[in-house]
Enzyme design. Structure first.
Site, PDB file in Angstrom:
ATOM      1  N   HIS A   1       0.821  -1.219   0.000  1.00 17.09           N
ATOM      2  CA  HIS A   1       0.000   0.000   0.000  1.00 17.09           C
ATOM      3  C   HIS A   1       0.854   1.269   0.000  1.00 17.09           C
ATOM      4  O   HIS A   1       0.385   2.334   0.400  1.00 17.09           O
ATOM      5  CB  HIS A   1      -0.952  -0.003   1.208  1.00 17.09           C
ATOM      6  CG  HIS A   1      -2.034  -1.038   1.099  1.00 17.09           C
ATOM      7  ND1 HIS A   1      -2.780  -1.490   2.162  1.00 17.09           N
ATOM      8  CD2 HIS A   1      -2.506  -1.728   0.023  1.00 17.09           C
ATOM      9  CE1 HIS A   1      -3.652  -2.406   1.745  1.00 17.09           C
ATOM     10  NE2 HIS A   1      -3.500  -2.572   0.464  1.00 17.09           N
TER      11      HIS A   1
ATOM     12  N   CYS B   1       4.363  11.295  -8.425  1.00 14.10           N
ATOM     13  CA  CYS B   1       3.770  12.272  -9.352  1.00 14.10           C
ATOM     14  C   CYS B   1       2.717  11.578 -10.198  1.00 14.10           C
ATOM     15  O   CYS B   1       3.039  10.645 -10.944  1.00 14.10           O
ATOM     16  CB  CYS B   1       4.842  12.891 -10.246  1.00 14.10           C
ATOM     17  SG  CYS B   1       4.122  13.975 -11.506  1.00 14.10           S
TER      18      CYS B   1
HETATM   19  P1  NAD Z   1      -7.288  -2.756  10.643  1.00 22.05           P
HETATM   20  O1  NAD Z   1      -7.281  -1.557  11.531  1.00 22.05           O
HETATM   21  O2  NAD Z   1      -8.482  -2.963   9.789  1.00 22.05           O
HETATM   22  O3  NAD Z   1      -7.072  -4.048  11.552  1.00 22.05           O
HETATM   23  C1  NAD Z   1      -6.101  -4.111  12.558  1.00 22.05           C
HETATM   24  C2  NAD Z   1      -6.099  -5.510  13.151  1.00 22.05           C
HETATM   25  O4  NAD Z   1      -5.066  -5.570  14.114  1.00 22.05           O
HETATM   26  C3  NAD Z   1      -7.399  -5.907  13.849  1.00 22.05           C
HETATM   27  O5  NAD Z   1      -7.775  -7.209  13.402  1.00 22.05           O
HETATM   28  C4  NAD Z   1      -7.023  -5.930  15.342  1.00 22.05           C
HETATM   29  O6  NAD Z   1      -7.686  -6.976  16.042  1.00 22.05           O
HETATM   30  C5  NAD Z   1      -5.538  -6.201  15.277  1.00 22.05           C
HETATM   31  N1  NAD Z   1      -4.758  -5.664  16.393  1.00 22.05           N
HETATM   32  C6  NAD Z   1      -4.893  -4.466  17.028  1.00 22.05           C
HETATM   33  N2  NAD Z   1      -3.962  -4.319  17.984  1.00 22.05           N
HETATM   34  C7  NAD Z   1      -3.201  -5.449  17.949  1.00 22.05           C
HETATM   35  C8  NAD Z   1      -2.072  -5.898  18.695  1.00 22.05           C
HETATM   36  N3  NAD Z   1      -1.520  -5.156  19.664  1.00 22.05           N
HETATM   37  N4  NAD Z   1      -1.552  -7.108  18.404  1.00 22.05           N
HETATM   38  C9  NAD Z   1      -2.088  -7.891  17.419  1.00 22.05           C
HETATM   39  N5  NAD Z   1      -3.149  -7.505  16.680  1.00 22.05           N
HETATM   40  C10 NAD Z   1      -3.699  -6.306  16.936  1.00 22.05           C
HETATM   41  O7  NAD Z   1      -5.951  -2.659   9.755  1.00 22.05           O
HETATM   42  P2  NAD Z   1      -5.489  -3.457   8.481  1.00 22.05           P
HETATM   43  O8  NAD Z   1      -6.015  -4.848   8.489  1.00 22.05           O
HETATM   44  O9  NAD Z   1      -4.042  -3.232   8.357  1.00 22.05           O
HETATM   45  O10 NAD Z   1      -6.202  -2.668   7.314  1.00 22.05           O
HETATM   46  C11 NAD Z   1      -5.914  -3.109   6.009  1.00 22.05           C
HETATM   47  C12 NAD Z   1      -5.793  -1.965   5.058  1.00 22.05           C
HETATM   48  O11 NAD Z   1      -7.024  -1.324   4.973  1.00 22.05           O
HETATM   49  C13 NAD Z   1      -4.828  -0.871   5.421  1.00 22.05           C
HETATM   50  O12 NAD Z   1      -3.550  -1.064   4.913  1.00 22.05           O
HETATM   51  C14 NAD Z   1      -5.422   0.336   4.751  1.00 22.05           C
HETATM   52  O13 NAD Z   1      -4.841   0.528   3.499  1.00 22.05           O
HETATM   53  C15 NAD Z   1      -6.838  -0.030   4.565  1.00 22.05           C
HETATM   54  N6  NAD Z   1      -7.773   0.811   5.302  1.00 22.05           N
HETATM   55  C16 NAD Z   1      -8.670   0.222   6.117  1.00 22.05           C
HETATM   56  C17 NAD Z   1      -9.607   0.980   6.767  1.00 22.05           C
HETATM   57  C18 NAD Z   1     -10.627   0.298   7.637  1.00 22.05           C
HETATM   58  O14 NAD Z   1     -11.527   0.946   8.132  1.00 22.05           O
HETATM   59  N7  NAD Z   1     -10.521  -1.006   7.847  1.00 22.05           N
HETATM   60  C19 NAD Z   1      -9.635   2.327   6.619  1.00 22.05           C
HETATM   61  C20 NAD Z   1      -8.714   2.894   5.796  1.00 22.05           C
HETATM   62  C21 NAD Z   1      -7.790   2.127   5.132  1.00 22.05           C
END
Ligand code: NAD
Length: 232
Positions: A106, A114
């Site tokens: 990502h 650009c």
């Molecule tokens: P996420 O915030 O959706 O999920 C985070 C995960 O990490 C959750 O399953 C949570 O249970 C877990 N977690 C939290 N603290 C933790 C800890 N200390 N140890 C282990 N696990 C822990 O994030 P994501 O899965 O990286 O999101 C994926 C992509 O989605 C991102 O790269 C981004 O580009 C995009 N995105 C998502 C959202 C959304 O609302 N889900 C919003 C904008 C962008």
């Protein structure tokens, strides 16, 4: 040999102080995804989007890798076969923790891109609206991050790694965003064992062979220690 492919998400950086997307009160909670993480949002209000990523860049510059990032770097160093780290995170905490060749599907906060000529360069800590590209001089600079509706980077390389993996691990990702959410199925189709490491099973978690639940800073070092012990 046993090639390992690891997918990480916002959860691995949470204990370093970077909020996940679903945290209450975090940067994301103050904005709608459509406004700050889509090409349409950027076209509508570039000042809001640049300001949002400037704030994330400043925040990311002030945090340190935690024990989970460091443990994955140790696994890369000490495992007898290849360990590929694919991250959805735009921070640089894997690299700061010592990891090499991290695939940022990502993009990264550290990069500028650009949209006119495709040039890439190191982002300043504050990107201004209409900032000119150093190559074509057009006011078309943007953060080098992948927004919703855009194609993630390095997909051919990632699928090739998944097709030759013996073990696939998803760490700290909610499994809600594709194509990353389907990597577990790609890995399983290639015959890999699969493990999810998270606070709780993720949305698409039915596909994993094993679950390790708890904070990444504790579970990941423990998991890495077990893997290395099995092969010593
Ligand atoms: P996420 O915030 O959706 O999920 C985070 C995960 O990490 C959750 O399953 C949570 O249970 C877990 N977690 C939290 N603290 C933790 C800890 N200390 N140890 C282990 N696990 C822990 O994030 P994501 O899965 O990286 O999101 C994926 C992509 O989605 C991102 O790269 C981004 O580009 C995009 N995105 C998502 C959202 C959304 O609302 N889900 C919003 C904008 C962008």
């Amino acid at each position: 040999m046993e090639k390992i492919v690891i997918l990480t998400g916002a959860g691995i950086s949470a204990e370093s102080g970077l909020s996940t997307f679903r945290d209450e009160g975090g940067l994301w909670a103050q904005h709608r995804i459509e406004d700050v993480a889509t090409p349409e949002g950027f076209a509508r209000n570039p000042a809001l989007v640049q300001g949002f990523y400037n704030a994330r860049r400043v925040q990311a510059a002030g945090v340190k890798p935690n024990a989970a990032h460091k443990a994955l770097a140790r696994l890369q160093r000490d495992w007898p076969d290849e360990v590929v780290i694919v991250t959805q995170n735009v921070d640089s905490l894997h690299e700061a923790g010592g990891a090499r060749n991290v695939i940022h599907m990502h993009g990264t906060l550290a990069g500028a891109f650009c949209s006119n000529c495709g040039n890439r360069w190191t982002a300043p800590s504050e990107m201004a609206v209409g900032e000119p590209c150093p190559s074509c001089n057009q006011p078309t600079a943007r953060p080098d991050v992948v927004w919703f509706g855009e194609m993630p980077y390095h997909m051919d390389e990632i699928y090739a790694h998944l097709a030759s993996a013996s073990l696939f691990a998803a760490i700290g990702t909610s499994g809600q965003v594709y194509p990353a959410a389907a990597f577990v199925h790609e890995a399983q189709a290639a015959g890999a064992r699969t493990v999810e490491i998270n606070l709780e099973p993720s949305v698409g978690a039915s596909g994993f062979d094993t679950y390790i639940l708890g904070k990444a800073s504790e579970t990941v070092p423990h998991w890495v220690g077990q893997l290395l012990a099995q092969h010593s």
